[in-house]
Design an enzyme around this catalytic site. Sequence first.
Site, PDB file in Angstrom:
ATOM      1  N   LYS A 327       0.819  -1.211   0.000  1.00  0.00           N
ATOM      2  CA  LYS A 327       0.000   0.000   0.000  1.00  0.00           C
ATOM      3  C   LYS A 327       0.856   1.265   0.000  1.00  0.00           C
ATOM      4  CE  LYS A 327      -2.597   1.154   3.617  1.00  0.00           C
ATOM      5  NZ  LYS A 327      -3.733   1.375   4.541  1.00  0.00           N
ATOM      6  N   ARG A 332       2.672   6.031  -3.292  1.00  0.00           N
ATOM      7  CA  ARG A 332       3.788   6.845  -3.763  1.00  0.00           C
ATOM      8  C   ARG A 332       3.986   6.733  -5.272  1.00  0.00           C
ATOM      9  NH1 ARG A 332       4.346   5.525   1.441  1.00  0.00           N
ATOM     10  NH2 ARG A 332       5.566   6.836   2.867  1.00  0.00           N
ATOM     11  N   GLN A 475       5.557   8.660   7.578  1.00  0.00           N
ATOM     12  CA  GLN A 475       4.605   9.579   6.955  1.00  0.00           C
ATOM     13  C   GLN A 475       5.053  11.032   7.116  1.00  0.00           C
ATOM     14  OE1 GLN A 475       0.747   8.695   8.599  1.00  0.00           O
ATOM     15  NE2 GLN A 475       0.684   6.645   7.727  1.00  0.00           N
ATOM     16  N   ASP A 621       3.153  -1.291  11.768  1.00  0.00           N
ATOM     17  CA  ASP A 621       1.811  -1.660  11.308  1.00  0.00           C
ATOM     18  C   ASP A 621       1.470  -3.120  11.599  1.00  0.00           C
ATOM     19  OD1 ASP A 621       0.934   0.779  10.359  1.00  0.00           O
ATOM     20  OD2 ASP A 621       1.788   0.478   8.366  1.00  0.00           O
TER      21      ASP A 621
END
Length: 742
Positions: A327, A332, A475, A621
């Site tokens: 993802k 990107r 991020q 994550d």
Amino acid sequence: MELSEPLFKRVAVIGLGLIGGSLASAIRRNGLAGRVVAADQRCEELQLGKELGVIDEAAPTVADAVKGADLVVLAVPVRATRTVLEEVRSCLEPGAVLTDVGSTKSSFVADVEVVFGGLSPLVIPGHPIAGSEKSGIRAASPELFANHKVILTPPDNVSEPHLTRLKGLWEGCGATVLTMSVAYHDEVLAATSHLPHLIAFSLVDTLAGEDGNMDIFRYAAGGFRDFTRIAASDPVMWHDIFLSNREAVLRVIDHFTHDLEQLRTAIADQDSATLLRVFSRAKAAREHFSKMLSGQAYVTKNSERQVTFRLQPGGAISGDIRVPGDKSMSHRSIMLGALASGVTEVKGFLEGEDSLATLQAFRDMGVTIEGPEDGFVRIHGVGMHGLQAPRGPLYLGNSGTAMRLFAGLLAAQPFDSELTGDASLSGRPMGRVADPLRAMGAVIDTAKGGRPPLKIRGGQKLSGIHYEMPVASAQVKSCLLLAGLYAEGSTSVTEPAPTRDHTERMLAGFGYHVHRDGATASVSGGGKLTATNIDVPADISSSAFFLVAASIAPGSDLILRHVGMNPTRVGVINILRQMGANIEVLDEREIGGEPVADLRVRSAELQGIDIPEDQVPLAIDEFPVLFIAATCATGRTVLRGAEELRVKESDRIQVMADGLAALGVETTVTPDGIIIDGGQTIGGGAVNSRGDHRIAMSFAVASLRAKGDITVTDCANVATSFPGFVAFAKSTGINISAEGAE
């Protein structure tokens, strides 16, 4: 739907046409009112309604119908509303709810205010999005509203108990009820209903006047028939609607006329780029509008869709699979491909809702993007300064990655922009990107607490800064580096611990130099991106669920293909191996600057560990499913230094602890982590995932070692990162079913 006690004692329906008759019939069939009475100027329709069992009683006048009613529904032509309201006024009971079914709400409210002198809390305008080419009481059907939307536009001072009862009545007829403002309703319906009807009427009328019109209609294809079907609608009703919603309709006609003229010019000038851009954008919007467009009345966004996982215990994991694309890299690839000069082709693109939202946002800014089709996307880049102002807010669904990266990209654009998302994203903090961007010269407004929406003022000159990140976050780092592409001078970011470096690698792949010095990455503004081809590896975060599943389920043996092995992402493999997992890395290779490998994982006896803090950012994550591994291990597992988990889609530490507790597993939550004593029995029970996709999928994995059935609620957002998860899980041996999934 049968009720033990009706919602209303007496419902008066004024106007017994298709909508009024169908509503009366549905109310009677479902026991939603003690008595249904109707009034209509057409005595024969009224009498027929009584004979057909559509109503209980035919009233000779409006006054007779309304007297004693606790709900009055106006189902008359829009331009007859004021006259009927005059008849209703003198006999309306003090506590009665007054509603309607008209297609325009501003005109209804205006009529009520003229007749009654104001808008009572018991006046709740309504509009069922349902209809038929047929009309009259014979066409009435109690099923007309089943699986359709009904929009209510209550006043600010609405009586909440009465609103709840009216919602209950429509839901009892099988409808889904939405609420919105009067003005917004009329704008939305002008664009999505009124304009298409106007075009259909006009097109059929134009072609009917052409020479050889019989051949035109005889040889017309199915698309023409389907589109122009709505031209068979009631001319008088639509005449009234267009005149009643005049201002909103004129605005959307002007907008459409302007865009149609642009297409005419493009055809005349043989401007293929413009045609392809518009057509590809429209195709994608049509295919994905229910997931990506925030401004439509008919949208069922993930936050409104209820999906529940039902899991049976046990099972072994086996197979040979390739999970969907990464993802982070999918986001990107679209962003950098759009800003590059030339055409970028992407294979392995993740067709999840988050990535599709990013793709749509660039289409909304004038970028031509073909696909996705089986993971293939072709991006016609517009260059560093080629983005166009979007027509409205950019809706990014559930994606914090997209919102934070877009903030950096848009901070230096010449136009204003606004970033919005779903309910989950709207509750997540954005100050940690907004504050350093402001230090660079950006002008960004946020909602209370630094939360979305983000309103970014265009035309700002950015200056490079050096930023020491207080908390490791890929991020935030990526956001500032992307802003640095447009800033004067150098922009550098130092991270306290390694985080994923996809942005740096991909910038280099597009020909933009990124300087790296230990924990610091920097870029200089003013450069150029050159189109390239990208093969997105399988997402290691998605692979993690199956790595843990095969590790904890006895007798398991699974192959995972083409998994991204970026050194900043392999924390989950490192941690599982330290716990004793049997993970074999096969056929290591590099594709497009990213390391890739196949993984073979077999069941193993896991041991609890103190998770090394240097691995935490590399597996941020994947911790929800690692908590499941820890529960199934022998001994104690301790996680520290994971504050970042508390500001993801949910507070993942607390939500996982709550879910484990619901299954009988005790944990100790700390400010920056959790302590889990392994070897506890995972029982059956109900877990609320709080709309967090990784929580939902983690408890699906837990079922492999559970002693009873597990129900996981609020799972719709699994589609944001792992479309097809349920099918993958079933194919490998997890006993899972999904209720409410599309």
